[in-house]
Write a protein that holds these residues in place. Sequence first.
Motif, PDB file in Angstrom:
ATOM      1  N   ASP A 200     -20.504  -4.892 -37.845  1.00  0.00           N
ATOM      2  CA  ASP A 200     -20.261  -5.574 -39.122  1.00  0.00           C
ATOM      3  C   ASP A 200     -18.871  -6.202 -39.168  1.00  0.00           C
ATOM      4  N   SER A 201     -17.921  -5.566 -38.509  1.00  0.00           N
ATOM      5  CA  SER A 201     -16.537  -6.023 -38.574  1.00  0.00           C
ATOM      6  C   SER A 201     -16.316  -7.359 -37.851  1.00  0.00           C
ATOM      7  N   VAL A 202     -17.252  -7.764 -36.991  1.00  0.00           N
ATOM      8  CA  VAL A 202     -17.053  -9.001 -36.232  1.00  0.00           C
ATOM      9  C   VAL A 202     -18.112 -10.057 -36.531  1.00  0.00           C
ATOM     10  N   LYS A 203     -19.105  -9.724 -37.334  1.00  0.00           N
ATOM     11  CA  LYS A 203     -20.164 -10.691 -37.648  1.00  0.00           C
ATOM     12  C   LYS A 203     -19.573 -11.957 -38.273  1.00  0.00           C
TER      13      LYS A 203
ATOM     14  N   ASP B  21      -8.282  -6.570 -34.668  1.00  0.00           N
ATOM     15  CA  ASP B  21      -9.081  -6.774 -33.459  1.00  0.00           C
ATOM     16  C   ASP B  21      -8.327  -6.378 -32.193  1.00  0.00           C
ATOM     17  N   THR B  22      -7.061  -6.032 -32.316  1.00  0.00           N
ATOM     18  CA  THR B  22      -6.259  -5.627 -31.167  1.00  0.00           C
ATOM     19  C   THR B  22      -6.837  -4.367 -30.535  1.00  0.00           C
ATOM     20  N   ALA B  23      -7.145  -4.460 -29.243  1.00  0.00           N
ATOM     21  CA  ALA B  23      -7.762  -3.339 -28.528  1.00  0.00           C
ATOM     22  C   ALA B  23      -7.950  -3.727 -27.068  1.00  0.00           C
ATOM     23  N   VAL B  24      -8.333  -2.746 -26.267  1.00  0.00           N
ATOM     24  CA  VAL B  24      -8.830  -3.035 -24.917  1.00  0.00           C
ATOM     25  C   VAL B  24     -10.336  -3.265 -25.050  1.00  0.00           C
TER      26      VAL B  24
ATOM     27  N   THR C  42      -4.527  -8.713 -27.799  1.00  0.00           N
ATOM     28  CA  THR C  42      -3.510  -8.402 -28.788  1.00  0.00           C
ATOM     29  C   THR C  42      -3.413  -9.562 -29.768  1.00  0.00           C
ATOM     30  N   VAL C  43      -3.577  -9.239 -31.055  1.00  0.00           N
ATOM     31  CA  VAL C  43      -3.515 -10.254 -32.105  1.00  0.00           C
ATOM     32  C   VAL C  43      -2.287  -9.970 -32.961  1.00  0.00           C
ATOM     33  N   SER C  44      -1.369 -10.894 -32.996  1.00  0.00           N
ATOM     34  CA  SER C  44      -0.141 -10.719 -33.767  1.00  0.00           C
ATOM     35  C   SER C  44      -0.306 -11.307 -35.165  1.00  0.00           C
ATOM     36  N   SER C  45       0.395 -10.694 -36.114  1.00  0.00           N
ATOM     37  CA  SER C  45       0.280 -11.155 -37.511  1.00  0.00           C
ATOM     38  C   SER C  45       1.289 -12.231 -37.824  1.00  0.00           C
TER      39      SER C  45
END
Length: 120
Positions: free
Chosen positions: A60-63, A88-91, A117-120
């Motif tokens: 659901d978080s990426v739909k 969404d930052t993760a391996v 890695t997603v920066s704000s």
Amino acid sequence: QVQLVESGGGLVQAGGSLRLSCAASQRAHTTYAWFRQAPGKEREFVAAINRIGYSTDYADSVKGRFTISRDNAKNTVILQMNSLKPDDTAVYYCAAGFIFSNKADEFGSWGQGTQVTVSS
């Protein structure tokens, strides 16, 4: 056993896009999926696709933001990620199996992972 090699990870600003690829050494598996694991968190399902590509499933978080696709001729699975968020930052891990599922236990083959890695 099939070898899975992910590529395409990196650093991107929030709102940006990344395209992950997973190259498989064999085409025996019927289902491919992407999972991700953030520091201190459990591995979680992101998206899955079956051999034909007509069936897909998303967390659901990426739909609406992520799209999974596959090129059977090239034994490659793609995860197009748009409108990325810091959460969404993760391996990100590619997985292969024989059952269309969103559960990690159903997948017997895994790649080494690629950092997003997603920066704000």
